[in-house]
Design a protein around this motif. Structure first.
Motif, short mmCIF file in Angstrom:
data_model
loop_
_atom_site.label_atom_id
_atom_site.label_comp_id
_atom_site.label_asym_id
_atom_site.label_seq_id
_atom_site.Cartn_x
_atom_site.Cartn_y
_atom_site.Cartn_z
N GLY A 139 0.62 -1.32 -0.09
CA GLY A 139 -0.19 0.11 0.04
C GLY A 139 0.95 1.33 0.04
N VAL A 140 2.00 1.15 -0.67
CA VAL A 140 3.12 2.35 -0.59
C VAL A 140 3.02 2.68 -2.02
CG1 VAL A 140 5.11 3.44 0.23
CG2 VAL A 140 4.41 1.54 1.70
N PRO A 141 2.45 4.08 -2.10
CA PRO A 141 2.81 4.44 -3.59
C PRO A 141 4.12 4.69 -4.13
CG PRO A 141 1.97 6.18 -2.36
CD PRO A 141 2.00 5.00 -1.68
N ARG A 142 4.44 4.45 -5.39
CA ARG A 142 6.02 4.82 -5.83
C ARG A 142 5.84 6.21 -6.31
NH1 ARG A 142 6.16 -0.63 -9.53
NH2 ARG A 142 6.70 -2.14 -7.92
N SER A 143 6.96 6.97 -6.12
CA SER A 143 6.80 8.42 -6.57
C SER A 143 8.33 8.67 -7.25
CB SER A 143 6.80 9.28 -5.50
OG SER A 143 8.14 9.48 -4.63
N VAL A 144 8.45 9.68 -7.62
CA VAL A 144 9.84 9.94 -8.37
C VAL A 144 10.93 9.62 -7.53
CG1 VAL A 144 9.86 12.37 -7.60
CG2 VAL A 144 11.31 11.82 -9.52
N PHE A 145 10.80 9.74 -6.05
CA PHE A 145 11.90 9.47 -5.19
C PHE A 145 12.37 8.00 -5.35
CE2 PHE A 145 9.61 13.18 -3.62
CZ PHE A 145 10.63 14.18 -3.75
N SER A 146 11.62 7.19 -5.09
CA SER A 146 11.99 5.52 -5.07
C SER A 146 12.23 5.09 -6.19
CB SER A 146 10.50 4.73 -4.68
OG SER A 146 9.36 5.43 -5.09
N TYR A 147 11.73 5.64 -7.48
CA TYR A 147 12.02 5.38 -8.91
C TYR A 147 13.69 5.88 -8.99
CZ TYR A 147 8.18 3.46 -11.34
OH TYR A 147 7.37 2.37 -11.88
N THR A 148 13.73 6.99 -8.61
CA THR A 148 15.13 7.57 -8.78
C THR A 148 16.28 6.88 -8.11
OG1 THR A 148 14.45 9.76 -9.17
CG2 THR A 148 16.55 9.77 -8.54
N ALA A 149 15.62 6.44 -6.80
CA ALA A 149 16.97 5.76 -5.89
C ALA A 149 17.24 4.30 -6.76
CB ALA A 149 16.21 5.38 -4.72
N LEU A 150 16.09 3.46 -7.33
CA LEU A 150 16.25 2.46 -8.00
C LEU A 150 17.16 2.68 -9.21
CD1 LEU A 150 15.49 -0.61 -7.75
CD2 LEU A 150 13.70 -0.19 -9.39
N SER B 42 18.96 1.64 -16.29
CA SER B 42 18.60 2.73 -15.59
C SER B 42 17.80 3.42 -16.76
CB SER B 42 19.76 3.76 -15.26
OG SER B 42 20.39 3.05 -14.34
N LEU B 43 18.20 3.24 -18.24
CA LEU B 43 17.13 3.66 -19.05
C LEU B 43 16.00 3.19 -19.06
CD1 LEU B 43 20.15 3.90 -21.84
CD2 LEU B 43 18.87 6.04 -20.71
N GLU B 44 15.93 1.72 -18.92
CA GLU B 44 14.71 1.00 -18.98
C GLU B 44 13.66 1.55 -17.79
OE1 GLU B 44 13.41 -1.20 -21.06
OE2 GLU B 44 14.98 -2.29 -21.91
N LEU B 45 14.21 1.85 -16.61
CA LEU B 45 13.48 2.26 -15.43
C LEU B 45 13.06 3.52 -15.81
CD1 LEU B 45 15.69 0.78 -12.50
CD2 LEU B 45 13.31 0.21 -13.01
N LEU B 46 13.75 4.55 -16.44
CA LEU B 46 13.31 5.83 -16.73
C LEU B 46 11.97 5.71 -17.74
CD1 LEU B 46 13.85 8.94 -16.78
CD2 LEU B 46 15.32 8.86 -18.82
N ALA B 47 12.07 4.71 -18.66
CA ALA B 47 10.80 4.70 -19.52
C ALA B 47 9.67 4.25 -18.91
CB ALA B 47 11.28 3.84 -20.61
N LYS B 48 9.95 3.36 -17.97
CA LYS B 48 8.96 2.65 -17.06
C LYS B 48 8.34 3.62 -16.34
CE LYS B 48 7.71 -1.17 -13.97
NZ LYS B 48 6.55 -0.24 -13.35
N MET B 49 8.89 4.56 -15.57
CA MET B 49 8.34 5.41 -14.71
C MET B 49 7.41 6.34 -15.42
SD MET B 49 11.55 7.91 -13.27
CE MET B 49 10.56 8.83 -12.24
N LYS B 50 7.89 6.93 -16.81
CA LYS B 50 7.30 7.51 -17.66
C LYS B 50 5.84 7.01 -17.75
CE LYS B 50 10.96 10.11 -19.62
NZ LYS B 50 11.64 10.71 -20.79
N ASP C 209 4.27 4.61 -16.28
CA ASP C 209 3.46 4.65 -14.86
C ASP C 209 3.03 6.07 -14.61
OD1 ASP C 209 3.71 1.93 -14.98
OD2 ASP C 209 5.45 1.95 -13.40
N LYS C 210 3.38 7.02 -15.55
CA LYS C 210 2.68 8.38 -15.10
C LYS C 210 3.45 8.86 -13.76
CE LYS C 210 -1.60 7.47 -17.50
NZ LYS C 210 -0.97 8.24 -18.81
N VAL C 211 4.72 8.68 -13.65
CA VAL C 211 5.53 9.15 -12.67
C VAL C 211 6.57 10.07 -13.23
CG1 VAL C 211 7.17 8.93 -10.79
CG2 VAL C 211 5.16 7.22 -10.93
N LEU C 212 6.43 11.35 -13.12
CA LEU C 212 7.15 12.25 -13.92
C LEU C 212 8.42 12.30 -13.33
CD1 LEU C 212 4.58 15.38 -14.32
CD2 LEU C 212 5.24 13.59 -16.00
#
Length: 401
Positions: A166-177, A190-198, A200-203
């Motif tokens: 129940g913990v939402p992922r934000s730009v901070f957790s994505y950036t840490a990963l 890292s490039l794949e994760l950048l594409a994935k966060m976009k 998932d509509k995480v800016l």
């Protein structure tokens, strides 16, 4: 369709075609299923190995007064917990007394020590509790700590558990990963994760892009690919900062790319970003490797002509580079250039020149420069006096005193 990336940052002011040639990711992919994501297909994803830490009697105690009494007590209790000791008993006395902010301080303390095992035990216990269930900030700390230790599988496991907890992922957790994979040489992930966060509509924010660019620059992504990331962030309305430009200059220094370094520096000035000490160090490193330190002096003159009063440290970096190469004439040229620009030399400036003259046996020049220093009301520091004493000993003056 693939669009070539322009060789000038100036051309990047217009929204580009963002199709960028990046390295093929044939063995590593990120898949999503429901609210979970996972990596598959790459046996070599987690090449880095974490350090093993033996949990037992504490070798480190918390500095008195650094934290509140309860936080300090908990850290010391956990530090002395034996391998099979009970986390539950440790925390029982603190039930409903500590906030998640307090727990974040505990995790940061163990992260500072590199104690990922003790941190992970505490984290797993908290996940099973209602009163201290971790928030995204604590998840982010854990991902960062595990990434620093090279434990990429565990990083991803913690990240994947967030939705089910129940913990939402934000730009901070994505950036840490993203940073965890990038710092361990997995910039393609890292490039794949950048594409994935976009997706998932995480800016992404400026920190995200700086992290990705740094990972790609260190990992060896070609210059066109790096420029593509620069264009991408600009297109998304994220303005590069001093860290962005210094990351590009660091890549230029590593690759000994003088033309690119000059281009980055000029664009940086046109964007109104003031260079700092790191900027000049990378410029000096690049052009010193090319044997063209005069190019740095030229760039400084251009900044002066544009009405920019440069910091003393910018001149001192170049001055020190000339001094280390034994170039007295060029070093004095920079010294007079800074004086003409209205930048007042400090004790470090004079120490560099005094040391240069002394090494070359020009003791009359040492004396003249020291008198000039005194006349300018620049107070000598300990380093200045040590240099003078060393060279006075060399010429035998002190022995006669």
């Amino acid at each position: 369709m693939t669009t070539s990336i322009p060789n000038s940052f100036l051309a990047l002011t217009q929204p580009p075609n963002l199709s960028i040639n990046r390295l093929p990711l044939s063995s590593t992919r990120i898949f999503t299923g429901g609210n979970r994501s996972f990596l598959s297909g790459g046996a070599g994803i987690c090449r880095a190995k974490g350090r093993e830490i033996v949990i037992g009697n504490p070798v480190v105690t918390v500095e008195k007064g650094k934290y509140s009494y309860d936080v300090e007590t908990l850290i010391n209790k956990l530090s002395s917990l034996p391998p099979r000791g009970s986390i539950a008993r440790c925390l029982d006395v603190f039930r409903n007394k500590l906030s998640l902010k307090d727990f974040s301080l505990v995790f940061k303390e163990f992260a500072h020590r590199g104690d990922w095992q003790r941190s992970l035990r505490l984290f797993k216990y908290m996940q099973r509790q209602i009163w201290c269930n971790p928030n995204e900030h604590i998840y982010t700390i854990m991902i960062s700590l595990l990434g620093r230790e090279g434990l990429l599988d565990k990083c991803l496991e913690v990240f994947d558990e967030m939705p089910s907890q129940g913990v939402p992922r934000s730009v901070f957790s994505y950036t840490a990963l993203i940073n965890a994979y990038g710092r361990n040489g997995e910039y393609d992930v890292s490039l794949e994760l950048l594409a994935k966060m976009k997706k998932d509509k995480v800016l992404p924010n400026i920190l995200t892009y700086n992290t990705v660019i740094n990972a790609c620059a260190r990992g060896g992504l070609d210059w066109e690919g790096l420029l593509g990331l620069f264009a991408e962030m600009r297109h998304e309305g994220i303005q590069p900062d001093i860290v962005t430009y210094n990351t590009f200059l660091s890549a230029c220094a590593d690759r000994v790319s003088g033309n690119e370094a000059e281009m980055v520096f000029r664009n940086m000035n046109e964007a109104g970003i003031l260079p700092d000490l790191t900027t000049y160090r990378y410029l000096v490193e690049t052009f010193m490797k090319l044997g063209k330190l005069e190019k740095v002096a030229q760039l400084l003159k251009e900044m002066e002509a544009g009405g920019n009063l440069l910091d003393i440290m910018s001149y001192n970096v170049l001055l020190d580079a000339y001094a280390k190469s034994g170039s007295i004439k060029e070093a004095m040229g920079v010294f007079r250039q800074m004086q003409a620009a209205g930048c007042v030399p400090n004790a470090a400036t004079y120490s560099i020149l005094l040391n240069l003259y002394g090494r070359n046996g020009q003791y009359d020049d040492v004396r003249e420069l020291f008198l000039e220093m005194k006349a300018s009301n620049t107070e000598p520091d300990a380093a200045t006096y040590n240099i003078l004493i060393r060279f006075l000993e060399r010429v035998g003056i002190l022995r006669r005193l």
